[in-house]
Write an enzyme that holds these catalytic residues in place. Structure first.
Site, PDB file in Angstrom:
ATOM      1  N   HIS A 170      81.300  36.311   9.236  1.00  0.00           N
ATOM      2  CA  HIS A 170      81.624  35.550  10.454  1.00  0.00           C
ATOM      3  C   HIS A 170      80.379  35.155  11.238  1.00  0.00           C
ATOM      4  CE1 HIS A 170      85.633  36.838   9.397  1.00  0.00           C
ATOM      5  NE2 HIS A 170      85.258  38.105   9.522  1.00  0.00           N
ATOM      6  N   ARG A 171      79.243  35.052  10.557  1.00  0.00           N
ATOM      7  CA  ARG A 171      77.959  34.685  11.161  1.00  0.00           C
ATOM      8  C   ARG A 171      77.497  35.683  12.237  1.00  0.00           C
ATOM      9  NH1 ARG A 171      76.488  30.552   8.359  1.00  0.00           N
ATOM     10  NH2 ARG A 171      77.862  28.825   7.929  1.00  0.00           N
ATOM     11  N   LEU A 172      77.938  36.926  12.096  1.00  0.00           N
ATOM     12  CA  LEU A 172      77.500  37.992  13.003  1.00  0.00           C
ATOM     13  C   LEU A 172      76.289  38.691  12.379  1.00  0.00           C
ATOM     14  CD1 LEU A 172      81.018  39.412  13.949  1.00  0.00           C
ATOM     15  CD2 LEU A 172      79.668  37.667  15.129  1.00  0.00           C
TER      16      LEU A 172
END
Length: 192
Positions: A170-172
């Site tokens: 999740h692009r974390l």
């Protein structure tokens, strides 16, 4: 005390050498001319340690000229299979002649001859011209060792900042950054 960024680099680099199919030592090298116009290209890491990261080039080519005129750079390793990147920023200095000579001696003979035959980054009207120059250099050094050309050497990047980037769902992403101080390294995190 912050972790040692060079030990972390060594760990990530070892894993990349085990998993990347081609050129795990490939890194993007960013330069800028004296007016600040940027340029980027891929080069190969040929040495590294606490004193810096080394690559080699023709000092009369574009990258060599830009680094001699504006001795600051940024490097980027991207290992897609590992979903990792390392960004390195810092000043560059030419390596000493003994270091350049030792590395040049490890290159294939054709690569050594190519360093003599090429006017790196300059316009080439026809491929045939380069091939002729290569043949002439091959004849010149027939049956003898090829010395390092005086215009060909290496640069050492002394890191002032090293960022370790790991892809997360999740692009974390996870980003650790090390910044050089007078007494060592400060470590911190960056938002993704």
């Amino acid at each position: 005390m912050a972790d040692d960024p060079f030990a972390l680099f060594d760990d990530w680099y070892r894993k990349a050498r085990e998993t990347e199919i081609n050129d795990s030592n490939a890194m993007a090298l960013a330069t800028a001319d004296p007016e600040g116009h940027p340029s980027v290209r891929m080069v190969l890491l040929k040495g590294h340690g606490p004193d810096g990261f080394i690559f080699y080039t023709n000092y009369e080519g574009r990258k060599g000229g830009e680094l001699l005129a504006n001795p600051h750079t940024a490097l980027l390793f991207h290992w897609k299979s590992l979903r990792r990147q390392i960004r390195i920023e810092g000043p560059v200095t030419p390596v000493d002649d003994a270091t350049a000579d030792a590395y040049f001696a490890t290159r294939s003979r054709d690569s050594q001859l190519g360093a003599w035959a090429s006017d790196q980054s300059r316009p080439l009207p026809e491929r045939r011209i380069f091939e002729q120059r290569f043949a002439e250099v091959e004849k010149l050094f027939a049956d003898k060792p090829v010395p390092r050309p005086p215009h060909w050497s290496g640069f050492r990047v002394t890191p002032q900042r090293i960022e370790f980037w790991e892809d997360r769902d999740h692009r974390l992403h996870h980003r650790r950054v090390f910044t050089r101080t007078e007494t060592g390294w400060n470590e911190g995190l960056l938002y993704p």
